[in-house]
Write a protein that holds these residues in place. Structure first.
Motif, PDB file in Angstrom:
ATOM      1  N   ILE A  96       0.837  -1.201   0.000  1.00  0.00           N
ATOM      2  CA  ILE A  96       0.000   0.000   0.000  1.00  0.00           C
ATOM      3  C   ILE A  96       0.874   1.253   0.000  1.00  0.00           C
ATOM      4  CG2 ILE A  96      -1.691   1.290   1.372  1.00  0.00           C
ATOM      5  CD1 ILE A  96      -2.679  -1.527   2.344  1.00  0.00           C
ATOM      6  N   VAL A  97       1.961   1.195   0.787  1.00  0.00           N
ATOM      7  CA  VAL A  97       2.877   2.337   0.826  1.00  0.00           C
ATOM      8  C   VAL A  97       3.450   2.609  -0.561  1.00  0.00           C
ATOM      9  CG1 VAL A  97       5.078   3.140   1.740  1.00  0.00           C
ATOM     10  CG2 VAL A  97       3.449   2.003   3.247  1.00  0.00           C
ATOM     11  N   LEU A  98       3.692   1.527  -1.304  1.00  0.00           N
ATOM     12  CA  LEU A  98       4.254   1.701  -2.642  1.00  0.00           C
ATOM     13  C   LEU A  98       3.250   2.388  -3.568  1.00  0.00           C
ATOM     14  CD1 LEU A  98       6.981   1.064  -3.840  1.00  0.00           C
ATOM     15  CD2 LEU A  98       6.035  -0.992  -4.827  1.00  0.00           C
ATOM     16  N   VAL A  99       1.968   2.144  -3.346  1.00  0.00           N
ATOM     17  CA  VAL A  99       0.960   2.854  -4.137  1.00  0.00           C
ATOM     18  C   VAL A  99       1.073   4.363  -3.877  1.00  0.00           C
ATOM     19  CG1 VAL A  99      -1.503   3.137  -4.584  1.00  0.00           C
ATOM     20  CG2 VAL A  99      -0.587   0.879  -4.076  1.00  0.00           C
ATOM     21  N   PHE A 100       1.226   4.703  -2.581  1.00  0.00           N
ATOM     22  CA  PHE A 100       1.379   6.119  -2.247  1.00  0.00           C
ATOM     23  C   PHE A 100       2.652   6.674  -2.860  1.00  0.00           C
ATOM     24  CE2 PHE A 100      -1.575   5.029   1.265  1.00  0.00           C
ATOM     25  CZ  PHE A 100      -2.571   5.922   0.894  1.00  0.00           C
ATOM     26  N   THR A 101       3.700   5.857  -2.884  1.00  0.00           N
ATOM     27  CA  THR A 101       4.950   6.286  -3.500  1.00  0.00           C
ATOM     28  C   THR A 101       4.707   6.729  -4.938  1.00  0.00           C
ATOM     29  OG1 THR A 101       5.995   4.535  -2.232  1.00  0.00           O
ATOM     30  CG2 THR A 101       7.329   5.591  -3.915  1.00  0.00           C
ATOM     31  N   TRP A 102       3.900   5.941  -5.624  1.00  0.00           N
ATOM     32  CA  TRP A 102       3.629   6.231  -7.034  1.00  0.00           C
ATOM     33  C   TRP A 102       2.971   7.592  -7.197  1.00  0.00           C
ATOM     34  CZ3 TRP A 102       4.870   5.230 -11.764  1.00  0.00           C
ATOM     35  CH2 TRP A 102       3.989   5.526 -12.793  1.00  0.00           C
ATOM     36  N   ARG A 115       9.684  13.677  -3.361  1.00  0.00           N
ATOM     37  CA  ARG A 115       8.878  13.283  -2.204  1.00  0.00           C
ATOM     38  C   ARG A 115       8.647  11.773  -2.163  1.00  0.00           C
ATOM     39  NH1 ARG A 115       4.771  17.807  -1.961  1.00  0.00           N
ATOM     40  NH2 ARG A 115       3.158  16.260  -2.197  1.00  0.00           N
ATOM     41  N   ALA A 116       9.000  11.085  -3.256  1.00  0.00           N
ATOM     42  CA  ALA A 116       8.709   9.651  -3.324  1.00  0.00           C
ATOM     43  C   ALA A 116       9.725   8.835  -2.543  1.00  0.00           C
ATOM     44  CB  ALA A 116       8.698   9.186  -4.775  1.00  0.00           C
ATOM     45  N   ARG A 117      10.843   9.487  -2.156  1.00  0.00           N
ATOM     46  CA  ARG A 117      11.949   8.685  -1.635  1.00  0.00           C
ATOM     47  C   ARG A 117      11.617   8.055  -0.280  1.00  0.00           C
ATOM     48  NH1 ARG A 117      17.150  11.770  -1.329  1.00  0.00           N
ATOM     49  NH2 ARG A 117      16.056  13.050  -2.824  1.00  0.00           N
ATOM     50  N   ILE A 118      10.961   8.805   0.590  1.00  0.00           N
ATOM     51  CA  ILE A 118      10.726   8.288   1.941  1.00  0.00           C
ATOM     52  C   ILE A 118       9.714   7.128   1.928  1.00  0.00           C
ATOM     53  CG2 ILE A 118       9.805   8.888   4.226  1.00  0.00           C
ATOM     54  CD1 ILE A 118      11.217  11.723   3.490  1.00  0.00           C
ATOM     55  N   PRO A 119       8.546   7.285   1.262  1.00  0.00           N
ATOM     56  CA  PRO A 119       7.653   6.118   1.202  1.00  0.00           C
ATOM     57  C   PRO A 119       8.309   4.917   0.530  1.00  0.00           C
ATOM     58  CG  PRO A 119       6.808   7.934  -0.138  1.00  0.00           C
ATOM     59  CD  PRO A 119       7.915   8.485   0.688  1.00  0.00           C
ATOM     60  N   LEU A 148      15.655   8.479 -11.295  1.00  0.00           N
ATOM     61  CA  LEU A 148      14.562   7.516 -11.468  1.00  0.00           C
ATOM     62  C   LEU A 148      13.490   8.077 -12.404  1.00  0.00           C
ATOM     63  CD1 LEU A 148      13.628   4.743 -10.337  1.00  0.00           C
ATOM     64  CD2 LEU A 148      12.231   6.021  -8.734  1.00  0.00           C
ATOM     65  N   THR A 149      13.128   7.288 -13.415  1.00  0.00           N
ATOM     66  CA  THR A 149      12.045   7.715 -14.309  1.00  0.00           C
ATOM     67  C   THR A 149      10.753   7.019 -13.891  1.00  0.00           C
ATOM     68  OG1 THR A 149      12.335   5.920 -15.859  1.00  0.00           O
ATOM     69  CG2 THR A 149      13.675   7.874 -16.215  1.00  0.00           C
ATOM     70  N   LEU A 174      10.110   3.251 -12.194  1.00  0.00           N
ATOM     71  CA  LEU A 174       9.381   3.034 -10.947  1.00  0.00           C
ATOM     72  C   LEU A 174       8.184   2.124 -11.202  1.00  0.00           C
ATOM     73  CD1 LEU A 174       9.109   3.685  -7.951  1.00  0.00           C
ATOM     74  CD2 LEU A 174       7.624   5.582  -8.574  1.00  0.00           C
ATOM     75  N   GLY A 175       7.485   2.363 -12.323  1.00  0.00           N
ATOM     76  CA  GLY A 175       6.323   1.530 -12.663  1.00  0.00           C
ATOM     77  C   GLY A 175       6.724   0.085 -12.838  1.00  0.00           C
ATOM     78  N   THR A 176       7.845  -0.155 -13.542  1.00  0.00           N
ATOM     79  CA  THR A 176       8.316  -1.505 -13.794  1.00  0.00           C
ATOM     80  C   THR A 176       8.616  -2.226 -12.489  1.00  0.00           C
ATOM     81  OG1 THR A 176       9.333  -0.653 -15.795  1.00  0.00           O
ATOM     82  CG2 THR A 176      10.046  -2.813 -15.054  1.00  0.00           C
ATOM     83  N   VAL A 177       9.361  -1.542 -11.628  1.00  0.00           N
ATOM     84  CA  VAL A 177       9.788  -2.174 -10.383  1.00  0.00           C
ATOM     85  C   VAL A 177       8.600  -2.404  -9.468  1.00  0.00           C
ATOM     86  CG1 VAL A 177      11.203  -1.840  -8.340  1.00  0.00           C
ATOM     87  CG2 VAL A 177      12.091  -1.204 -10.557  1.00  0.00           C
ATOM     88  N   SER A 178       7.713  -1.377  -9.388  1.00  0.00           N
ATOM     89  CA  SER A 178       6.601  -1.583  -8.459  1.00  0.00           C
ATOM     90  C   SER A 178       5.622  -2.620  -8.977  1.00  0.00           C
ATOM     91  CB  SER A 178       5.867  -0.292  -8.109  1.00  0.00           C
ATOM     92  OG  SER A 178       6.201   0.737  -8.954  1.00  0.00           O
TER      93      SER A 178
END
Lengths: 223, 198, 76, 573
Positions: free
Chosen positions: B83-89, B98-102, B170-171, B175-179
């Motif tokens: 779920i946190v990764l969704v917020f990261t996105w 701002r994506a780094r901490i989540p 990071l593009t 990020l999409g690929t990894v998540s």
């Protein structure tokens, strides 16, 4: 053609089914190849002649695909009915048995457990043989197929019968021999280096010969 | 140059359509489909073997029970990480910084999950559940182990993504690929938990 | 595509035309019922799953492509 | 392998590569990321494996026809060696010949060229794919020479035979075989991701879904089928490997496992696999037929939809391999229905191919001969499949030589005829030279005629009750008669003749490559994009400013609005 005798009640059914399928697909095959070679000859390249521009979507052209398509489907239904009815008869139903035998496959021989004089399996007068199965003609047999090690397949070509033997399970099937004789039993599932020598013989005997064999074998095996 | 092969520059040139899904994400999606089938194969095998267990004793007699409760808690860590990764996105969409901490939080939670699973394995091994002890043990280590390998692989990918994001490289496709792969690891777990533990 | 549907329909008709007795199984007493059901269930599961996934992906991509054609700004 | 290929190629490609900055030999030919080089690597590795597979066929056919003789070039064949030979012949021909050549080699070569892309989407994954494949080939060949010999449990490798060294007596060979197969799958997984993504995302501007040449569609549909079906088998393979090496009991009934389980997982992949190799071959022949009959493909969408329908159905037919394997007999009824149903889309595809010939102007060049032969021979394979799909008849035919002849009548047209068809058709593009037509035709007839003499006798033997995988039929009195042996000998001698004629092919390839006539860009007057670039295409396929744009479908032959009888896809207006 190599002729193989039909020695069980369903051998003729299976052969008839094969012939039936053979006729249907044979007609299709000859028709398709005939049209194919005719087209190759008819439309061979001739100088100065332009080809026709057809993309197969016009209705009057498309029917050359749709009609055969429907016909194939109809033929399939006929074949299906034939196949399933034979299958049902051989593998899915079980007529009452006159006698039950046990067939045990192992690397690389067949052990047959005959019920002996009392006609019951797992009693003291059972007759064990290796690579020789004795059955009486016109009697319905159930067989319990087992394996001690790897997969084997109990195949009697003259009966048109085949069933895999699986370690840990006992599979039941049936057959009724219809003519006397001595025939091959093959193993048709690869089972190691001795697969090619895992040959047994089935002896289909008339009532007197079979009774005599039981007496003889019981005498030999009685301790 | 023959006249045929050259396209006159005056001809109206149809535009190259933009791909519906970026190549990297699409590649991972196809790979995930294969992975889903892989795990389906394992689960099917497990179902079949379970169904023919002697006397429907599952787990078989004398084999230790799996820690259902502890693992449920642990699974929660994994789900939260997803779920946190969704917020990261969404954070990344607004501002990559701002994506780094989540992202880091997601990695930590994922690592907690993998680490705790490892602890659990050691405990079970000492209780006598091994791959050889029964089909039950075999399937437990096989299925959970396969998942663990995927989780570790996905974590490495996430750490790589974090490394790139801290360098500002990071593009969104990366990020999409990894998540996408991490979502797969997260979402396949409840199914495995249901099949293996319950 | 319609033709595939027709074929399936015909196949179902052919199947249902077969007598109910074909589902009887007098030779099935050797392995447990659960095992047979497990084989059946996993067979269905394994066969349907890939098609479902591909169909889902296909529909999704179609939607994306349609959407991007209607409103090119959306996909940026 | 890669070195010899690279050496020959060096002279070839070098001339066209002036503007390209000089890379080292190794980075250019062995670790190249260029899809064309990778395609060549796959092609030549596949062909080499094909030669090995052919040699194996020669050895065991000799043993079958003349049991006990010392086979020239091999020696006496022991039962263990026989089993190992048939097992590896099957595995090699399917996994190391049909798949790498039809899908990987031609997929790699053709997809970017035919859709107007400069390379695959993931060139480095593509390179990795070949490297994994190459390692898998090496592992497989190694497995033949380890202690105990190569694995001999048939390509289906049913446990418990394959699961334990106590049963198969080839502990190490079995594990290496399994590892090789698993690696090979991984290689094609990587390749498949590439093919699907490339086709979806790097098409030339203007190329819509129905403008894609059929061969690309077919390779991609095949890749999708492969990707979706291989997972369960990989799971099964891991379990089998654990059974072999870690002594687990997944397939051991004594320890709660289930031997049927493997068949379940194996055939879930095994049957779609048939269509995985069939579809590319159909794509190739459809393209070649359209070109040489100068006809628009009869029903582009029809072929595409039937291919999809075949793919869908292929997930529902696999248990027909297990009719007599002890599965629930009621399941056989369902699978008979689906198996007979799948004959419909396949038949339809063949009808479309036949209908494409109608109204055409057919030139019998070598590639066209191969394409036509594919159809003629595959029909035999197709119709004999009906016997096996019908559960009642399969009781008798299962695991006989009838099955063997049937699937050779499908796989030979697919893997061998399809390969030769594609190879002779795209040879001018690949190497810039025309092949010698006379030699090509000699090779064609020298292959096709003996081929039928190999397998028609085997149909007859199968009907006579001869089973597969038996190294010496003298132990079975009923099938050891002289009339049986005559048929076996006919098959073997035909095989020898066919193998001998392959020399003509290799001679033709070398001679044409060396001093063949220059091909030019578009020797066949074909429409698709690969014919718009140089032969062989330069690095990047087209100069950047000349990357093609597509204006129409790939099969616009004999269009009434145009003077020439072909209309390349990239021409505007």
């Amino acid at each position: 053609m190599l002729e193989l005798v039909q020695a069980s009640t369903y051998a003729a059914d299976i052969d008839r089914l094969i012939l039936f399928i053979g006729v249907i697909v044979g007609v299709w095959f000859l028709l398709a190849e005939g049209i194919f070679f005719w087209l190759i000859w008819k439309f061979r390249a001739k100088p100065g002649e332009r080809t026709q521009y057809l993309d197969g979507t016009e209705k009057n052209v498309k029917k050359w695909i749709t009609i055969p398509h429907a016909l194939v489907l109809v033929c399939d239904v006929f074949i299906l009915v034939g196949a399933v009815s034979v299958w049902y008869d051989v593998k899915q139903q079980l007529p009452d048995a006159d006698s039950t035998i046990r067939v045990i496959g192992q690397q690389w021989a067949w052990t047959f457990q005959h019920p002996g004089a009392d006609n019951e399996l797992d009693t003291s007068d059972d007759i064990f043989t290796v690579n020789d199965l004795h059955v009486e003609v016109e009697k319905t047999y159930h067989f319990q197929l087992e394996s001690r090690d790897v997969l084997h397949s109990f195949s009697v070509p003259v009966f048109r019968l085949k069933q895999d033997a699986i370690p840990g399970r006992s599979i039941t099937g049936w057959f009724t021999p219809t003519r006397t004789g001595e025939h091959d039993v093959q193993c048709s599932e690869i089972c190691g280096i001795g697969h090619g020598v895992m040959a047994a013989r089935i002896h289909i005997e008339d009532a007197n010969t079979h009774a005599a064999w039981i007496t003889r074998s019981s005498a030999a095996t009685t301790p | 140059m023959s006249a045929e092969s050259a396209t006159p520059l005056t001809a109206p040139r149809p535009a190259k359509p933009k791909p519906a899904i970026p190549s990297g994400v699409l590649g991972v999606l196809i790979f995930i489909f294969t992975e889903i089938m892989f795990f389906s194969g394992l689960i099917s095998a497990h179902t079949i073997v379970k169904s023919q267990a002697a006397g429907q004793m599952w787990p078989p007699y004398g084999q230790p029970r799996l820690p259902v409760g502890e693992t449920a808690l642990n699974s929660l860590a994994l789900l939260v990480s997803g779920i946190v990764l969704v917020f990261t996105w969404f954070a990344f969409k607004r501002d990559p910084e701002r994506a780094r901490i989540p992202l880091l939080l997601s990695i930590v939670l994922g690592s907690v999950f993998v680490g705790f699973q490892g602890v659990e394995w050691v405990a079970l091994l000492s209780e006598g559940l091994t791959m050889q002890s029964s089909a039950y043990g075999g399937f437990f280590y096989l299925i959970v182990g396969s998942h663990a390998i995927h989780a570790v692989g996905a974590l490495i990918a996430l750490i790589w993504a974090y490394d790139r994001s801290s360098k500002g490289l990071l593009t969104s496709t990366q990020l999409g690929t990894v998540s996408a792969f991490w979502y797969f690891v997260v979402l396949v777990w409840p199914v495995l938990y249901w099949q293996v533990y319950l | 595509m319609m033709r595939v549907g027709m074929s399936t329909l015909l196949a179902f008709l052919a199947l249902s035309a077969l007598p109910e007795a074909l589902w009887a199984c007098p030779v099935c007493f050797d392995s447990s019922d659960e095992n047979r059901q497990a084989f059946l269930a996993t067979t269905i599961f394994l066969s349907i799953l890939p098609l479902g996934m591909v169909a889902g992906a296909g529909i999704y991509i179609r939607k994306r492509v349609r959407g991007s054609r209607k409103n090119p700004a959306n996909t940026k | 392998m890669a070195e010899t290929l690279a050496e020959v190629q060096k002279q070839e490609v070098h001339g066209h590569d002036h503007d390209h900055h000089d890379q080292g030999f190794v980075s250019k030919y062995i670790f190249s990321t260029d899809h064309k080089i990778i395609a060549m690597q796959y092609l030549f590795t596949g062909m080499l494996m094909g030669v090995i597979g052919g040699y194996m066929a020669y050895v065991f056919r000799m043993q079958l026809a003349f049991p006990g003789i010392s086979v020239p070039g091999f020696g006496q064949v022991s039962p263990g060696e026989y089993n190992s030979l048939i097992t590896n012949h099957g595995s090699i021909m399917i996994f190391w010949v049909a798949m790498p050549v039809l899908i990987a080699a031609f997929g790699n070569y053709l997809i970017p060229l035919m859709i107007g892309a400069d390379d695959m989407v993931f060139p480095r994954i593509n390179r990795l794919s070949f490297q994994v494949f190459f390692i898998s080939s090496v592992v497989l060949l190694l497995s033949l020479f380890v202690e105990g010999g190569g694995f001999g449990g048939a390509w289906t490798s049913y446990p418990p035979l394959s699961a334990s060294g106590d049963y198969n007596l080839t502990q190490l060979g079995a594990s290496l075989w399994l590892i090789a197969v698993a690696l090979e799958f991984v290689a094609f997984l990587l390749g498949g991701i590439n093919f699907i993504t490339t086709l979806m995302n790097s098409r030339a501007p203007g190329m819509k879904a129905y403008d894609i040449p059929m061969v690309c569609w077919m390779i991609v549909i095949a890749s999708i089928l492969f990707m979706l079906s291989v997972g369960p088998l990989l799971a099964g393979a891991v379990m089998l490997l654990f059974d072999q090496t870690l002594n687990t009991g997944f397939y051991d009934p004594a320890r709660g496992g289930d031997p049927i389980l493997w068949q379940h997982l194996f055939w879930f992949f095994g049957h779609p696999e048939v269509y995985v190799v069939l579809l590319p071959a159909i794509g190739i022949t459809v393209d070649v037929m359209a070109t040489f009959s100068r006809k628009k493909l009869f029903g582009y969408k029809l072929v595409l939809y039937t291919a999809v329908a075949t793919g869908v159905l292929s997930f529902f037919v696999w248990a027909h391999h297990q009719f007599i394997a002890g599965i629930d007999p009621r399941m056989a009824n369902v699978f008979t229905v689906t198996t007979l149903l799948i004959s419909v889309p396949i038949a339809e595809m063949l009808f479309v191919m036949i209908a494409t010939l109608y109204g055409g102007s057919i030139t019998l060049t070598t590639p066209m001969l191969w394409a036509l032969a594919f159809l003629a021979e595959f029909l035999i394979g197709g119709v004999t499949g009906i016997f096996l799909g019908a559960s009642g008849a399969d009781i008798y035919f299962h695991d006989t030589y009838f099955v063997l002849a049937h699937f050779h009548y499908t796989f030979f047209p697919i893997a061998i005829i399809g390969t030769f068809c594609a190879f002779t058709y795209w040879f001018p593009k690949m190497f810039g030279k025309m092949m010698n037509e006379t030699l090509g035709k000699i090779h064609f007839w020298g292959t096709i005629i003996p081929f039928n003499f190999i397998f028609i006798p085997l149909f007859v033997l199968g009907m006579g009750g001869q089973h597969r995988r038996i190294y010496n039929f003298e132990h079975f009195p009923e099938i050891a008669g002289p009339e049986y042996f005559q048929l076996r000998q006919i098959a073997t001698i035909a095989l020898l003749i066919m193998l001998a004629f392959q020399v003509v092919f290799f001679f033709n390839v070398v001679m044409s490559w060396w001093k063949g006539e220059k091909a030019g860009k578009n020797p066949w007057k074909a429409n698709t994009l690969e014919w718009t670039t140089e032969s062989p295409p330069p690095h990047g396929n087209w100069p950047v400013e000349e990357l093609p744009t597509v204006y129409r479908g790939p099969y616009e032959y004999g269009h009434p609005d145009r003077e020439e009888d072909y209309w390349p896809q990239n021409l505007p207006g």
